[in-house]
Design a protein around this motif. Structure first.
Motif, short mmCIF file in Angstrom:
data_model
loop_
_atom_site.label_atom_id
_atom_site.label_comp_id
_atom_site.label_asym_id
_atom_site.label_seq_id
_atom_site.Cartn_x
_atom_site.Cartn_y
_atom_site.Cartn_z
N VAL A 152 -1.54 -8.19 -20.33
CA VAL A 152 -3.01 -8.16 -20.32
C VAL A 152 -3.51 -8.59 -18.95
N LEU A 153 -4.25 -7.70 -18.29
CA LEU A 153 -4.87 -7.99 -16.99
C LEU A 153 -6.36 -8.12 -17.22
N ASP A 154 -6.83 -9.35 -17.26
CA ASP A 154 -8.21 -9.63 -17.63
C ASP A 154 -9.09 -9.73 -16.38
N ASP A 155 -10.28 -9.15 -16.46
CA ASP A 155 -11.28 -9.21 -15.38
C ASP A 155 -10.74 -8.68 -14.06
N LEU A 156 -10.10 -7.54 -14.11
CA LEU A 156 -9.60 -6.90 -12.89
C LEU A 156 -10.78 -6.52 -11.98
N PHE A 157 -10.64 -6.81 -10.70
CA PHE A 157 -11.67 -6.56 -9.69
C PHE A 157 -12.92 -7.40 -9.90
N LEU A 158 -12.77 -8.56 -10.52
CA LEU A 158 -13.91 -9.45 -10.67
C LEU A 158 -14.48 -9.83 -9.31
N ALA A 159 -13.57 -10.02 -8.33
CA ALA A 159 -13.99 -10.38 -6.98
C ALA A 159 -14.21 -9.14 -6.11
N ARG A 160 -14.34 -7.98 -6.75
CA ARG A 160 -14.49 -6.70 -6.07
C ARG A 160 -13.22 -6.32 -5.31
N ARG A 161 -13.04 -6.78 -4.12
CA ARG A 161 -11.92 -6.36 -3.28
C ARG A 161 -10.71 -7.25 -3.53
N ILE A 162 -9.55 -6.64 -3.77
CA ILE A 162 -8.31 -7.42 -3.85
C ILE A 162 -7.44 -7.07 -2.65
N GLY A 163 -6.57 -7.99 -2.27
CA GLY A 163 -5.77 -7.81 -1.07
C GLY A 163 -4.72 -6.72 -1.20
N ASP A 164 -4.14 -6.36 -0.06
CA ASP A 164 -3.14 -5.29 -0.05
C ASP A 164 -1.93 -5.64 -0.92
N LYS A 165 -1.48 -6.90 -0.84
CA LYS A 165 -0.33 -7.32 -1.62
C LYS A 165 -0.63 -7.24 -3.12
N ALA A 166 -1.86 -7.60 -3.48
CA ALA A 166 -2.26 -7.52 -4.88
C ALA A 166 -2.32 -6.07 -5.34
N GLY A 167 -2.82 -5.20 -4.48
CA GLY A 167 -2.87 -3.78 -4.82
C GLY A 167 -1.48 -3.20 -5.02
N GLU A 168 -0.56 -3.61 -4.17
CA GLU A 168 0.82 -3.13 -4.31
C GLU A 168 1.44 -3.63 -5.61
N LEU A 169 1.14 -4.88 -5.96
CA LEU A 169 1.66 -5.43 -7.21
C LEU A 169 1.11 -4.65 -8.40
N LEU A 170 -0.18 -4.40 -8.40
CA LEU A 170 -0.80 -3.64 -9.49
C LEU A 170 -0.17 -2.27 -9.63
N GLN A 171 0.02 -1.60 -8.50
CA GLN A 171 0.63 -0.26 -8.54
C GLN A 171 2.05 -0.33 -9.08
N THR A 172 2.82 -1.32 -8.65
CA THR A 172 4.20 -1.46 -9.12
C THR A 172 4.25 -1.73 -10.62
N LEU A 173 3.40 -2.64 -11.08
CA LEU A 173 3.37 -2.97 -12.51
C LEU A 173 3.04 -1.75 -13.35
N VAL A 174 2.01 -1.03 -12.94
CA VAL A 174 1.60 0.14 -13.71
C VAL A 174 2.69 1.20 -13.70
N HIS A 175 3.28 1.44 -12.53
CA HIS A 175 4.30 2.47 -12.41
C HIS A 175 5.55 2.12 -13.24
N GLN A 176 6.03 0.89 -13.11
CA GLN A 176 7.25 0.50 -13.81
C GLN A 176 7.04 0.45 -15.32
#
Length: 246
Positions: A152-176
């Motif tokens: 469960v990923l709650d309140d995604l993009f609450l702070a609007r912009r997330i960092g590059d490392k966070a974006g990579e993590l999100l992409q990896t989690l979703v893909h895997q």
């Protein structure tokens, strides 16, 4: 023998057997059931502690009358956890304060009760903390999040912009997790059309959404804010108290 459930109730069961003149097998069955109940209770508590949830939410606690247009049937359908068995996702998108987190937490807690390995994250904060970790720590965290039956990923993009490392993590989690057919629940105040802006990469956003939404239920939450309602109620009570004191 690690039979703490039996140890905790044995004296009581012996007194019960003597008072009721119960057959040995009946008493033996009771103390075995006490052990099973104790183990089940401890296992459920361990799953809850490992999940990252900070409260035991229930759909029974939810005020459906306040926002009658919320997708009630879809929320209860999520609560059955069929989507977890089928490896589907859920996107709960809508205005702040309309109950998205409550529903996500209730589903996550129900999953722990049903024996699932659950991980709940307040997304932006957890992603930022991940980015600060060392390589070994990041690998361990990533494996834990990929292996969970429900993420469960709650309140995604609450702070609007997330960092590059966070974006990579999100992409990896979703893909895997997409490849493994393991479910993700995402709540967000941000419409999916704007995710590219918050990730800073439209291509990455498209890749993430393509996998998230391929096998997904999408719930739209519109209406008034519960938090504003509660704040207004508190203000009214304080004002009434002040008037009575005067």
């Amino acid at each position: 023998m690690r039979l703490s459930g039996i140890r905790a109730t044995l004296d009581t069961r012996i007194l019960q057997a003597q008072a009721n003149q119960e057959p040995f097998l009946d008493t033996f069955s009771l103390i075995l059931q006490d052990e099973l109940d104790r183990r089940r209770s401890r296992l459920m508590e361990r799953r809850f502690q490992q999940s990252g949830l900070d409260e035991r939410m229930s759909l029974a606690d939810f005020d459906w009358r306040f926002n009658p247009k919320l997708p009630r049937a879809a929320c209860f359908e999520l609560h059955t956890l069929k989507f977890v068995a089928e490896g589907q996702n859920a996107l709960i998108i809508g205005r702040p304060g309309t109950g998205k987190s409550h529903i996500a937490k209730a589903v996550a807690y129900q999953a722990t009760l049903q024996g699932h390995n659950v991980r709940y994250l307040e997304a932006d904060g957890a992603f930022a903390a991940y980015a600060l970790g060392g390589d070994a720590e990041q690998r361990q965290q990533l494996r834990t999040l990929i292996d969970a039956d429900l993420l469960v990923l709650d309140d995604l993009f609450l702070a609007r912009r997330i960092g590059d490392k966070a974006g990579e993590l999100l992409q990896t989690l979703v893909h895997q997790r997409y490849k493994l057919k393991r479910s993700i629940v995402v709540t967000s105040n941000r419409v999916v059309q704007d995710w590219g802006k918050y990730l800073g990469d439209n291509t990455m956003a498209t890749t993430i959404l393509d996998r998230l939404m391929h096998r997904a239920q999408i719930l739209e939450f519109e209406g008034k804010s519960y938090r504003l309602k509660e704040a207004a109620s508190r203000l009214t009570r304080l004002t009434s108290a002040d008037v009575k004191q005067d």
